[in-house]
Design an enzyme around this catalytic site. Structure first.
Site, mmCIF file in Angstrom:
data_model
loop_
_atom_site.group_PDB
_atom_site.id
_atom_site.type_symbol
_atom_site.label_atom_id
_atom_site.label_comp_id
_atom_site.label_asym_id
_atom_site.label_seq_id
_atom_site.Cartn_x
_atom_site.Cartn_y
_atom_site.Cartn_z
ATOM 1 N N ASP A 50 -1.469 -0.455 6.269
ATOM 2 C CA ASP A 50 -1.769 0.098 7.512
ATOM 3 C C ASP A 50 -2.976 0.161 7.792
ATOM 4 O O ASP A 50 -3.832 0.481 8.877
ATOM 5 C CB ASP A 50 -1.262 1.563 7.602
ATOM 6 C CG ASP A 50 -2.336 2.698 6.598
ATOM 7 O OD1 ASP A 50 -2.994 3.465 7.179
ATOM 8 O OD2 ASP A 50 -2.166 2.369 5.409
ATOM 9 N N ASP A 85 -0.158 5.012 1.139
ATOM 10 C CA ASP A 85 -0.370 6.157 1.908
ATOM 11 C C ASP A 85 -0.402 5.496 3.567
ATOM 12 O O ASP A 85 -0.870 4.378 3.662
ATOM 13 C CB ASP A 85 -1.747 6.665 1.870
ATOM 14 C CG ASP A 85 -1.771 7.377 0.363
ATOM 15 O OD1 ASP A 85 -1.042 8.168 0.039
ATOM 16 O OD2 ASP A 85 -2.806 6.952 -0.449
ATOM 17 N N ASP A 132 0.843 -1.151 -0.054
ATOM 18 C CA ASP A 132 0.088 0.046 0.080
ATOM 19 C C ASP A 132 0.959 1.243 0.144
ATOM 20 O O ASP A 132 2.060 1.089 0.401
ATOM 21 C CB ASP A 132 -0.930 0.000 1.228
ATOM 22 C CG ASP A 132 -1.745 1.210 1.516
ATOM 23 O OD1 ASP A 132 -2.502 1.484 0.301
ATOM 24 O OD2 ASP A 132 -1.789 1.727 2.623
#
Length: 217
Positions: A179, A9, A7
């Protein structure tokens, strides 16, 4: 060789590139900074809670670039990445990426941000294969719409499976780092899920599943 999927961001960088780009559009005079960021923050709060309709966010975020050419946006994104994004790239992320490269793994970034942002940021980290949300281009300019399946939640799996078919790849031995609770569908699909600076929901899921939890800086 296996896939190492990341991922973007809050995983590779310590921030959200879409929100940071929204701030940049305010500095460029394309939007009213105060009202635009107020709406941006409302939508991002829904994202963090796992309640966002990504179509709503993309319609909002792409409206200011409607009528502009990809070349114009690329010209503006490159210095923005250098000035704003490079200082928040996690050094720990770079270390893990280098380890995967040393192991012969293929590196892919898959993000729920616009592809023109994802490509530019990934390139700064030395990654040239990405999947992001593709803005629609018609007659050489952005229309403000998107095309294809959005790389968000289960949409990340759909787009990844299409990419695997096209590339003759598979998920055997694949790792995925994220996250966000929004990435639980893909985390559950790979052999080696990793959570990075996880939100509260993802942290609980990871601890219950026995997944590695990383604190990247």
């Amino acid at each position: 060789m296996a896939l190492a999927i990341f991922d973007l961001d809050e995983t590779l960088i310590g921030g959200d590139c879409a929100s940071l780009w929204s701030e940049q559009m305010g500095r460029l005079g394309w939007v009213d900074p105060e009202s635009f960021m107020r709406k941006n923050d409302e939508l991002m709060a829904a994202y963090s809670a796992g309640e966002l309709a990504m179509e709503d966010y993309m319609a909002f975020a792409l409206e200011p670039i409607a009528g502009r050419t990809p070349e114009e946006i690329e010209h503006l994104v490159e210095p923005w990445v250098e000035d704003v994004i490079e200082p928040i790239i996690y050094s720990d992320a770079c270390t893990i990426i280098a380890k995967h490269r040393a192991d012969g793994d293929r590196i892919l970034v898959i993000s729920a941000s616009a592809t023109f942002l994802v490509e530019a940021i990934a390139a700064r980290i030395g990654i040239d294969e990405v999947l992001g949300i593709d803005p629609h281009v018609i007659n050489g300019v952005y229309s403000g719409a998107t095309v294809g399946v959005l790389t968000y939640r289960e949409g990340k799996i759909t787009r990844l499976m299409e990419w695997l078919d096209a590339e003759g790849e598979n998920l055997e031995g694949a790792s995925f780092y994220s996250d966000s609770r929004n990435d639980l569908p893909l985390l559950k699909k790979v052999d080696y899920p990793h959570v990075v600076n996880p939100d509260a929901v993802l942290k609980v899921e990871a601890e219950q599943a026995g997944w590695p939890v990383h604190s990247w800086k």
